[in-house]
Design an enzyme around this catalytic site. Structure first.
Site, PDB file in Angstrom:
ATOM      1  CB  ALA A 120      86.199  82.213  90.802  1.00 53.90           C
ATOM      2  CB  SER A 121      87.277  78.087  87.270  1.00 48.77           C
ATOM      3  OG  SER A 121      87.121  77.064  86.317  1.00 48.77           O
ATOM      4  CG  HIS A 122      83.544  75.320  88.009  1.00 50.98           C
ATOM      5  ND1 HIS A 122      84.903  75.105  88.132  1.00 50.98           N
ATOM      6  CD2 HIS A 122      82.957  74.676  89.052  1.00 50.98           C
ATOM      7  CE1 HIS A 122      85.118  74.347  89.198  1.00 50.98           C
ATOM      8  NE2 HIS A 122      83.958  74.079  89.762  1.00 50.98           N
TER       9      HIS A 122
END
Length: 464
Positions: free
Chosen positions: A104-106
């Site tokens: 979910a990246s950042h």
């Protein structure tokens, strides 16, 4: 034919224009991921794919579901392990295979998601396949193959390091100290490798991967997430510092005083160096990228191309235009020589090379960047709205009445009043409008942002 179980009621919220991302387990869960894998393989008739994944708490279950889905639809899987998103892009480019990274990246700890790429690391968007995948998921009907796909494990770390360090004179980094805030994400392995391979020191914060994000939120560009990094830069008397997000595709730079450096300033520094090697090269920016980046590209004879905000859209524009480099306000930096995708490590190495030259002249990191510190940018503000299209129509009328020098209608609006300029754009992932303005004087940018914030807020209330 095989029909699967029931999807979560809110699963459609996880399907964004550029990736699949949502809260676990109410928007994205094992069922969504299993169906996504089957739809991905069957929509494009893939026979072999590469899969990587991050350290989030829900990742082991989602990774297992994705791999099972892909194999059930007949594709063999190359499992490259727990990696940063850029490593998945590298694997897709190097192996010439489509792929996926579970991340979910950042986004905060309760989120998870999937980034999908075609062979060669070209990202899948709603226009190039995500919508078709969602339609297949909704239908829930898949073809059982005669033979289930196989699975192999493969590490590409050695090939990756050779790629990013190719042509780099390592001796120039001797004596440098660069603090790296890993943020309990996926960048620790890469930074440990640099610490081992280069004659520079890389003291690290929050190195251990931990999906709880116990020390700070995942986005390194937010000021509230930089406190520990600032303190460590000062404590170590470091040359500068860097922070990474959860999946290692965003990087934030802080100077030797602990002052955050706008991403476009780093982009402008790199642009001058690349244009010296390749005159008239093309580079990509967005409405939210500080104007110093575009100005520098033009000043040094390059071609500046505007793209929609969002890493997938910049990558698409990079490929379309044959651009060598791109920079986004959120800390994504894109490289033609990295399959038109984001590479935090290539970015860091280029900045280190620039600083090695500046250091020989007796300059500090902040002194090296001083020529690019021309403008002051506000932090972006987000205003929730029920209907982005209707609100943008009101905004256009308001802007025309304000009589700016120019209005560029692209990804919302980029408006230039001469002394102040900036963007009003629809959010890609939310029912919201985003504002960000810039000027030589921060107070001028703040004043315009406040005026338009109040206007958009009133329209948002009016159009509920």
């Amino acid at each position: 034919m095989t029909t699967m179980n029931t999807l979560p009621l809110a699963y459609k919220k996880a399907f964004k224009p550029a990736d699949i991302r949502g809260t676990y387990p109410d928007q994205i869960n094992e069922e969504v991921v299993y169906r996504t894998a089957r739809a991905f393989v069957e929509e494009f008739k893939y026979k072999k794919i590469v899969v990587g994944y991050d350290m989030r708490l829900s990742t082991p279950a989602l990774k297992k579901a994705f791999i099972e889905g892909a194999r059930q639809s007949g594709a063999s899987v190359v499992d490259i392990g727990m990696v940063r998103s850029p490593m998945l892009y590298f694997a897709s480019g190097k192996l010439k295979l489509p792929g996926a990274v579970i991340t979910a990246s950042h986004s905060p700890a309760q989120y998870n998601g999937i980034k999908l790429v075609e062979a060669g690391a070209a990202p899948l968007t709603a226009q190039t396949g995500l919508s078709a995948i969602q339609a297949r998921i909704e239908k829930g009907v898949f073809t059982d193959t005669k033979k289930k796909g196989g699975i192999t494990k493969k590490s590409l770390r050695r090939e990756y390091r050779s790629h990013v360090l190719k042509g780099v004179d390592r001796k120039q980094f001797k004596g440098m100290t660069i603090v790296a805030d890993i943020g309990n994400g996926m960048s620790g392995v890469s930074m440990k490798a640099l610490d081992r391979l280069l004659p520079a020191e890389f003291p690290m914060l929050f190195e251990k991967p931990d999906g709880n994000f116990p020390n700070r939120d995942s986005d390194p560009n937010l000021r509230k997430n930089q406190k520990a990094l600032i303190a460590e830069i000062k404590k170590k008397k470091a040359d500068f510092g860097v922070g990474f997000d959860g999946d290692g595709d965003r990087i934030a730079f802080l100077d030797e005083k602990g002052t955050y450096v706008n991403c476009a300033v780093i982009g402008a520094l790199i642009a001058t160096r690349l244009l010296a090697k390749e005159p008239k090269a093309g580079m990509v920016f967005t409405n939210l990228t500080s104007k110093v980046f575009e100005d520098t590209i033009v000043e040094y004879g390059g071609k500046a191309y505007r793209a929609r905000v969002g890493h997938t859209f910049l990558k698409k524009k990079m490929k379309e235009k044959g651009a060598v480099f791109g920079a986004e306000h959120s800390g994504h930096f894109f490289w033609r020589d990295f399959y038109n995708t984001d590479s935090t490590i290539l970015t860091l190495l280029e900045v280190m090379e620039a600083y090695a030259e500046a250091k020989k002249e007796g300059k500090s990191f902040s002194q090296m960047l001083k020529p690019y510190l021309l403008y002051q940018q506000t932090e972006d503000v987000v205003i929730p709205v029920d209907d982005k299209k209707v609100v943008l129509e009101y905004i256009e009328k308001k802007l025309q009445k304000m009589k700016p020098m120019s209005i560029t209608k692209f990804d919302g609006y980029f408006v230039d009043f001469g002394d102040v300029w900036g963007a009003i754009k629809p959010s890609v992932t939310e029912f919201a409008i985003k504002l960000m303005f810039e000027s030589k004087k921060k107070k001028d940018a703040d004043k315009l942002q406040k005026e338009l914030f109040e206007f958009v807020s009133s329209i948002a209330e009016k159009t509920k």
